[in-house]
Design a protein around this motif. Structure first.
Motif, PDB file in Angstrom:
ATOM      1  N   HIS A  26       0.785  -1.237   0.000  1.00  0.00           N
ATOM      2  CA  HIS A  26       0.000   0.000   0.000  1.00  0.00           C
ATOM      3  C   HIS A  26       0.815   1.285   0.000  1.00  0.00           C
ATOM      4  O   HIS A  26       0.289   2.341  -0.356  1.00  0.00           O
ATOM      5  CB  HIS A  26      -0.958   0.006   1.207  1.00  0.00           C
ATOM      6  CG  HIS A  26      -2.023  -1.019   1.069  1.00  0.00           C
ATOM      7  ND1 HIS A  26      -1.884  -2.299   1.541  1.00  0.00           N
ATOM      8  CD2 HIS A  26      -3.236  -0.974   0.464  1.00  0.00           C
ATOM      9  CE1 HIS A  26      -2.968  -2.991   1.244  1.00  0.00           C
ATOM     10  NE2 HIS A  26      -3.802  -2.217   0.596  1.00  0.00           N
ATOM     11  N   HIS A  53      -0.216  -4.765  -5.679  1.00  0.00           N
ATOM     12  CA  HIS A  53      -1.526  -4.761  -5.028  1.00  0.00           C
ATOM     13  C   HIS A  53      -2.560  -5.258  -6.036  1.00  0.00           C
ATOM     14  O   HIS A  53      -2.518  -4.875  -7.192  1.00  0.00           O
ATOM     15  CB  HIS A  53      -1.871  -3.350  -4.558  1.00  0.00           C
ATOM     16  CG  HIS A  53      -3.101  -3.288  -3.711  1.00  0.00           C
ATOM     17  ND1 HIS A  53      -4.366  -3.400  -4.239  1.00  0.00           N
ATOM     18  CD2 HIS A  53      -3.260  -3.161  -2.368  1.00  0.00           C
ATOM     19  CE1 HIS A  53      -5.251  -3.329  -3.248  1.00  0.00           C
ATOM     20  NE2 HIS A  53      -4.604  -3.185  -2.108  1.00  0.00           N
ATOM     21  N   HIS A  59     -11.519  -5.514  -4.135  1.00  0.00           N
ATOM     22  CA  HIS A  59     -10.329  -5.029  -3.429  1.00  0.00           C
ATOM     23  C   HIS A  59      -9.399  -4.380  -4.447  1.00  0.00           C
ATOM     24  O   HIS A  59      -8.840  -5.053  -5.308  1.00  0.00           O
ATOM     25  CB  HIS A  59      -9.611  -6.212  -2.734  1.00  0.00           C
ATOM     26  CG  HIS A  59      -8.418  -5.801  -1.946  1.00  0.00           C
ATOM     27  ND1 HIS A  59      -7.444  -6.694  -1.575  1.00  0.00           N
ATOM     28  CD2 HIS A  59      -8.035  -4.599  -1.446  1.00  0.00           C
ATOM     29  CE1 HIS A  59      -6.500  -6.063  -0.882  1.00  0.00           C
ATOM     30  NE2 HIS A  59      -6.844  -4.783  -0.799  1.00  0.00           N
TER      31      HIS A  59
HETATM   32 FE   LIG Z   1      -5.553  -3.169  -0.092  1.00  0.00          FE
END
Ligand SMILES: [Fe+2]
Length: 124
Positions: A26, A53, A59
């Motif tokens: 992140h 990611h 998500h």
């Molecule tokens: Fe995430």
């Protein structure tokens, strides 16, 4: 750190030299010159993060914003599946400042906002 607390404020790695997988996925990675010339365009590439990611419907990274100090400069909205959280933008620094803090904030729909910064020197 519970996932609930990730949505309170802006997250940063607790120990940048020893990041968890969550922090690696992140924390934005900023690639740009350390020194730029006043009035001359330069490119900034931002990747989220140093560990890839996912960009799935449930998500994903929703957006990436770029500030110099507290001043908003750019925002890129991302869609899952069809994009990857990697952008390159062109900026121009001017004025009387000789240094500037490039701040990048991204938001994951499940893990909140994450920030990275880089100091840039501006020469004549
Ligand atoms: Fe995430």
């Amino acid at each position: 750190m519970s996932e609930k607390s990730l949505f309170c404020g802006i997250n940063r790695p607790q120990d940048p030299a020893n990041m968890t997988d969550l922090e690696k996925k992140h924390t934005p990675v900023i690639e740009c010159p350390d020194t730029v010339k006043s009035g001359q365009p330069f490119q900034v590439t931002i990747k989220v993060g140093s560990m890839p990611h996912v960009m799935e419907e449930g998500h994903h990274i929703q957006w990436i914003e770029v500030y110099f100090g507290q001043n908003f400069n750019a925002r890129v909205d991302l869609t899952p599946v069809f994009t990857r959280p990697e952008i390159t933008l062109t900026f121009v620094k001017g004025g009387k400042h000789r240094t500037s803090t490039l701040r990048v904030i991204e938001r994951c729909n499940l893990h909140g906002q994450w920030e990275a910064t880089k100091e840039i020197t501006i020469t004549e």
